[in-house]
Design a protein around this motif. Structure first.
Motif, PDB file in Angstrom:
ATOM      1  N   THR A 286       0.856  -1.178   0.000  1.00 22.11           N
ATOM      2  CA  THR A 286       0.000   0.000   0.000  1.00 22.11           C
ATOM      3  C   THR A 286       0.895   1.231   0.000  1.00 22.11           C
ATOM      4  O   THR A 286       2.082   1.150   0.363  1.00 22.11           O
ATOM      5  CB  THR A 286      -0.919   0.018   1.228  1.00 22.11           C
ATOM      6  OG1 THR A 286      -0.115   0.081   2.415  1.00 22.11           O
ATOM      7  CG2 THR A 286      -1.803  -1.217   1.285  1.00 22.11           C
ATOM      8  N   ILE A 567      -8.884  -0.483 -13.764  1.00 21.64           N
ATOM      9  CA  ILE A 567      -8.998   0.538 -12.708  1.00 21.64           C
ATOM     10  C   ILE A 567      -7.853   0.404 -11.707  1.00 21.64           C
ATOM     11  O   ILE A 567      -7.245   1.403 -11.294  1.00 21.64           O
ATOM     12  CB  ILE A 567     -10.361   0.409 -11.996  1.00 21.64           C
ATOM     13  CG1 ILE A 567     -11.498   0.791 -12.957  1.00 21.64           C
ATOM     14  CG2 ILE A 567     -10.417   1.283 -10.748  1.00 21.64           C
ATOM     15  CD1 ILE A 567     -12.877   0.481 -12.425  1.00 21.64           C
ATOM     16  N   LYS A 568      -7.548  -0.827 -11.328  1.00 24.08           N
ATOM     17  CA  LYS A 568      -6.456  -1.064 -10.383  1.00 24.08           C
ATOM     18  C   LYS A 568      -5.122  -0.605 -10.967  1.00 24.08           C
ATOM     19  O   LYS A 568      -4.321   0.060 -10.296  1.00 24.08           O
ATOM     20  CB  LYS A 568      -6.398  -2.549 -10.036  1.00 24.08           C
ATOM     21  CG  LYS A 568      -5.269  -2.917  -9.094  1.00 24.08           C
ATOM     22  CD  LYS A 568      -5.228  -4.421  -8.853  1.00 24.08           C
ATOM     23  CE  LYS A 568      -4.039  -4.813  -7.977  1.00 24.08           C
ATOM     24  NZ  LYS A 568      -3.979  -6.295  -7.778  1.00 24.08           N
ATOM     25  N   TYR A 571      -4.953   3.146 -11.059  1.00 20.99           N
ATOM     26  CA  TYR A 571      -4.683   3.663  -9.721  1.00 20.99           C
ATOM     27  C   TYR A 571      -3.202   3.563  -9.385  1.00 20.99           C
ATOM     28  O   TYR A 571      -2.623   4.488  -8.788  1.00 20.99           O
ATOM     29  CB  TYR A 571      -5.520   2.880  -8.703  1.00 20.99           C
ATOM     30  CG  TYR A 571      -5.291   3.292  -7.270  1.00 20.99           C
ATOM     31  CD1 TYR A 571      -5.729   4.515  -6.786  1.00 20.99           C
ATOM     32  CD2 TYR A 571      -4.612   2.442  -6.407  1.00 20.99           C
ATOM     33  CE1 TYR A 571      -5.505   4.880  -5.467  1.00 20.99           C
ATOM     34  CE2 TYR A 571      -4.384   2.801  -5.081  1.00 20.99           C
ATOM     35  CZ  TYR A 571      -4.840   4.018  -4.620  1.00 20.99           C
ATOM     36  OH  TYR A 571      -4.621   4.382  -3.313  1.00 20.99           O
ATOM     37  N   HIS A 572      -2.569   2.470  -9.781  1.00 16.11           N
ATOM     38  CA  HIS A 572      -1.132   2.317  -9.552  1.00 16.11           C
ATOM     39  C   HIS A 572      -0.345   3.371 -10.335  1.00 16.11           C
ATOM     40  O   HIS A 572       0.677   3.869  -9.840  1.00 16.11           O
ATOM     41  CB  HIS A 572      -0.674   0.926  -9.968  1.00 16.11           C
ATOM     42  CG  HIS A 572      -1.116  -0.149  -9.025  1.00 16.11           C
ATOM     43  ND1 HIS A 572      -0.776  -1.483  -9.191  1.00 16.11           N
ATOM     44  CD2 HIS A 572      -1.865  -0.106  -7.901  1.00 16.11           C
ATOM     45  CE1 HIS A 572      -1.301  -2.194  -8.206  1.00 16.11           C
ATOM     46  NE2 HIS A 572      -1.976  -1.381  -7.426  1.00 16.11           N
ATOM     47  N   ILE A 574      -1.424   6.388 -11.128  1.00 17.01           N
ATOM     48  CA  ILE A 574      -1.641   7.676 -10.471  1.00 17.01           C
ATOM     49  C   ILE A 574      -0.814   7.778  -9.197  1.00 17.01           C
ATOM     50  O   ILE A 574      -0.281   8.845  -8.861  1.00 17.01           O
ATOM     51  CB  ILE A 574      -3.143   7.874 -10.168  1.00 17.01           C
ATOM     52  CG1 ILE A 574      -3.942   7.948 -11.475  1.00 17.01           C
ATOM     53  CG2 ILE A 574      -3.375   9.130  -9.339  1.00 17.01           C
ATOM     54  CD1 ILE A 574      -5.436   7.963 -11.279  1.00 17.01           C
ATOM     55  N   CYS A 575      -0.693   6.658  -8.484  1.00 20.44           N
ATOM     56  CA  CYS A 575       0.016   6.639  -7.203  1.00 20.44           C
ATOM     57  C   CYS A 575       1.510   6.364  -7.347  1.00 20.44           C
ATOM     58  O   CYS A 575       2.186   6.129  -6.327  1.00 20.44           O
ATOM     59  CB  CYS A 575      -0.603   5.597  -6.273  1.00 20.44           C
ATOM     60  SG  CYS A 575      -2.293   5.985  -5.765  1.00 20.44           S
ATOM     61  N   ASP A 585       1.495  -1.849 -15.319  1.00 22.19           N
ATOM     62  CA  ASP A 585       1.521  -0.473 -14.825  1.00 22.19           C
ATOM     63  C   ASP A 585       2.223   0.457 -15.808  1.00 22.19           C
ATOM     64  O   ASP A 585       1.668   1.491 -16.205  1.00 22.19           O
ATOM     65  CB  ASP A 585       2.224  -0.422 -13.463  1.00 22.19           C
ATOM     66  CG  ASP A 585       1.478  -1.198 -12.396  1.00 22.19           C
ATOM     67  OD1 ASP A 585       0.289  -1.497 -12.613  1.00 22.19           O
ATOM     68  OD2 ASP A 585       2.077  -1.510 -11.355  1.00 22.19           O
TER      69      ASP A 585
END
Length: 816
Positions: A286, A567-568, A571-572, A574-575, A585
């Motif tokens: 995380t 979506i996952k 999100y990776h 973006i993060c 990714d």
């Protein structure tokens, strides 16, 4: 379908080089056949000789030779145990021993070598080459198979330890006090939990034929996937005992040990002491855990016995078992396919040469490790028993459906829907062209206002549809050239989309977008209200919200698994860099770098409908400082994400190439910012800076695309300036792709040089340039995955590592 094509179609793509080269051996047989035919024409046989050869052929292929040899007590064609017969009968030409197969030990490894006894005959050198190649292929196949079996046995041992810890963990959660209550229902429940796998393992072992157990006793780690963790021990026998006595005693001892162990485990729970030697493997990353790791915060790896952790551990082990079982299935298929291929090729040899060498060679194949080893089958049985018992509540149907997912079937409704929406898309495009032409909409006063407001709104859907169409084309060609894109991306087995399934949402969105365009194509205001109809003006926003809602919908409709995966991964991106970077990714982040104009269209949506006067098609976005500032930020975000991903990989992998890749993206960020600044503030200084940095970035990116991402431009390759291994048969395809990549990489020149076309609005030109970049990215995608696939093939990498929930203290293991 011919066997050669079936054989190639059923190969594991990453193991292609380890399979028997069936086509090469066929080519050698063709040379033998060609020589025999030419020799028969140049040296015609006499009538008696022809009659003898015809009789021999008849007996060889009708089974008469086999029955005749058995009736006289002969054993023709039985490998190195056979002896050639003496001539003297008409069938001697066929029955005469042609080959001897021997096992030779070299450097501690056993290899098989075939001695061809007819090398002195005319054309014998061709057959000698064939058998040498055949032996080389067989030894290659067996060596690879044996190495993979050794790997899975080691993995089975690791899984066995994980299962021991899981069962102890499960009992600890069920009985947190640690005091065993052996009274009443509780005793029965614990006893049942402690003996389930022991009983199933004993049943599986007892169902195995005694001859197999006695002759092929193998210590397999998965035998001990049970609560007690003990394995059967093989008793030692005196050398003076006969084979029959050994077999009988071994079988008896095996049954006795199984019965005793099952009875003992029925009265005791698995040992809980092993939990003192294991820690939790914190594999679920995380952003918070990454930040803590950066500042060296101590990790809490102690076991916490609660239901939540138990569910996590079970899910991780469940995935590990599924992947492990899939590997076993592919290994079993590898053994079967290669054995069948050797049988087929020897039948062809016997047919061409009229010899009877197939039986001799296939007896060797059947007795070799490839043909006789049953470790994989036993492991599959144990995995099935353990998985069904522990993860599926003894529901075999459910367990086997998970372990052996059914192949996806092409649905007719998908094909019909694709055809329907494709037809609608073409019809709407034609209608739009006729309406625009017939009503002379481009010549009206409101056309400029329409191009500045409505066109950027609808162009967003055009970018998305074009990208999906390119992705569908990529999938089609990946499948055609056997690129294992599902494995590379890490899709869950059975959830990967076919090209038709990607075309369906593409044409559906295109149909809806074109229908909305036709609905509010008016170029003139209402003469009374001086405004446009609010309903039609809101159509682009409504359509955008519908598309986003479907994409984020949690319900199990419209490719839910693929949407969640996307979506996952998004999100990776973006993060970044708070997650470990994997292939999906950075692949998705690369796609976003080609959708900068689409991201700017999203920004325009917010500005136009949030602060603009959409009823009068007026906006102040382009004169708004905040909007222009965000134009810089929006354009930089995809490249910044890739830069941060490169830095994360440089930090973790210590790979200097990731540092160079990060420099490439940094230069691209500078070039994009300078081009954006020049488009907002025209000036010679901004123009020169934008041109220089854009040229440098484009040259570096082009070289990186061709040499690193595609693996091309290799001077000393056998395919000059390409690479040694190519999936596409025509080299010209690669040169055309390289030329297009260079050409489309420099599409930014339009921004700096300010190309003007009298019949084309600026927004239209921007859209065309953005579309060319999407097309370039689509071409890049195919060759990028081709190169990744070939790297996997070179390393025989057909499986991804699955994180396991427990870490064992190896020092304690050594002490034991």
């Amino acid at each position: 379908m011919k066997f050669g094509k079936q054989f190639a179609a059923q190969m594991v793509p990453e193991w292609q080089q380890a399979y028997m080269d069936y086509e090469f051996l066929k080519s050698l047989l063709k040379q033998i056949d060609t020589f025999n035919k030419a020799h028969a024409r140049n040296h015609p046989v006499t009538d008696s000789a022809q009659l003898r050869r015809t009789l021999s052929l008849y007996r060889a292929f009708s089974g008469l030779t086999l029955r005749h040899s058995h009736s006289h007590g002969h054993s023709h064609g039985h490998g190195h145990n056979s002896h050639p017969t003496s001539p003297g009968s008409p069938q001697d030409a066929v029955e005469e021993q042609a080959i001897l197969v021997n096992a030779v030990s070299r450097d501690g490894t056993r290899k098989y070598r075939t001695t061809f006894l007819m090398a002195d005959e005319e054309g014998g050198e061709y057959e000698l080459v064939y058998f040498r190649s055949l032996d080389r292929e067989f030894n290659k196949v067996e060596k690879f198979y044996k190495s993979k079996v050794e790997e899975v046995v080691k993995e089975a041992s690791v899984l066995n330890k994980q299962m021991d810890a899981l069962i102890a963990f499960r009992i600890k959660v069920e009985n947190p006090k640690g005091v065993w209550d052996f009274s009443g229902d509780r005793s029965e429940e614990i006893s049942k939990l402690a003996t389930d796998i022991a009983v199933s393992t004993a049943a599986l072992s007892s169902s195995t034929p005694s001859g197999v157990r006695a002759s092929r006793r193998v210590h397999i780690a998965m035998d001990s996937i049970e609560e007690g963790g003990s394995s059967h021990k093989e008793s030692h026998k005196p050398e003076s005992e006969s084979k029959e006595e050994k077999d009988g005693k071994e079988e008896k001892n095996t049954k006795d040990e199984e019965g005793k162990e099952t009875k003992m485990k029925a009265n005791r729970p698995p040992p809980l002491e092993l939990l003192d030697r294991v820690t939790m493997n914190t594999t679920q990353e995380t952003p918070i855990s990454t930040i803590k790791g950066l500042f060296n915060f101590p990790k809490n790896s102690e076991l916490q016995f609660n239901r939540e952790n138990l569910n996590k551990i079970e899910n991780q082990l469940k995935r590990a078992f599924v992947v492990f079982y899939h590997k076993l299935r592919l290994l079993k298929s590898f053994s079967f396919l290669n054995t069948l291929a050797f049988s087929k090729i020897m039948k062809k040899y016997d047919k061409i040469t009229s010899r009877n060498a197939g039986k001799s060679y296939m007896k060797m194949v059947d007795s070799s490790y490839l043909g006789s080893s049953d470790e994989v089958s036993k492991l599959m049985e144990r995995v099935e028993a353990a998985f069904i018992k522990h993860f599926c509540n003894a529901n075999r149907t459910k367990g086997m459906n998970i372990l052996r997912p059914k192949a996806k079937k092409e649905r007719h409704r998908i094909t019909f829907s694709v055809g329907f929406f494709a037809g609608c898309t073409v019809a709407l495009i034609v209608a739009l062209a006729f309406v625009t032409r017939a009503r002379h909409l481009l010549d009206r006063e409101g056309s400029t206002q329409y191009m500045e407001t409505m066109f950027p709104l609808y162009s967003l859907f055009g970018f998305v549809v074009l990208h999906l169409l390119m992705y569908a084309a990529n999938i089609y060609f990946w499948r055609r050239y056997q690129v294992n894109y599902s494995f590379i991306f890490g899709f869950k087995q059975g959830t990967e989309l076919a090209y038709r399934e990607v075309l369906f949402p593409s044409f559906a969105v295109a149909t809806l977008a074109l229908a909305c365009v036709l609905s509010n194509l008016d170029m003139e205001m209402d003469p009374v209200t001086k405004s446009y109809q609010a309903v039609t003006e809101l159509l682009p926003l409504v359509l955008l919200l519908v598309v986003i809602a479907v994409f984020l919908c949690p319900l199990n409709i419209l490719y839910r698994s693929s949407r969640l995966f996307c979506i996952k991964t998004l999100y990776h991106c973006i993060c970044a860099p708070l997650y470990t970077v994997v292939f999906p990714d950075f692949f998705l982040a690369d796609q976003l770098t080609s959708q900068v104009q689409a991201l700017r269209s999203l920004e325009f949506y917010i500005c136009y409908y949030g602060w603009g006067d959409y009823k009068h098609r007026r906006d102040t976005c382009r004169t708004n400082t905040v909007f222009n500032t965000f134009s810089f930020i929006i354009a930089v975000i995809p490249y910044l994400s890739r830069l941060l991903q490169c830095l994360r990989r440089l930090f973790e992998e210590k790979d200097t190439m990731q540092g160079y890749n990060g420099v490439k993206y940094f230069l691209t960020i500078v070039a994009v910012c300078l081009r954006t600044a020049y488009s907002l503030n025209k000036g010679i200084t901004w123009k020169v800076l934008a041109a220089v940095f854009s040229a440098v970035a484009a040259i570096i990116c082009t070289y990186w695309d061709l040499a690193i991402d595609w693996g091309l431009l290799q001077r000393h390759s056998k395919n000059r300036w390409l690479r040694d291994k190519l999936l596409v048969g025509h080299n010209s395809v690669y040169f055309v792709a390289m030329f297009l990549n260079v050409l489309l990489r420099f599409a930014w020149l339009q921004t700096v040089l300010d190309f003007k076309f009298s019949n084309l609005h600026t927004e239209g030109l921007i859209t065309i340039v953005a579309s060319l970049e999407i097309i370039r990215r689509g071409i890049w995608n195919f060759f990028r995955l081709e190169n990744e696939h070939l790297n996997n093939v070179g390393r025989y990498r057909a499986f991804k590592s699955v994180p396991l929930p427990f870490n064992y203290d190896e020092d304690d293991d050594k002490d034991d």
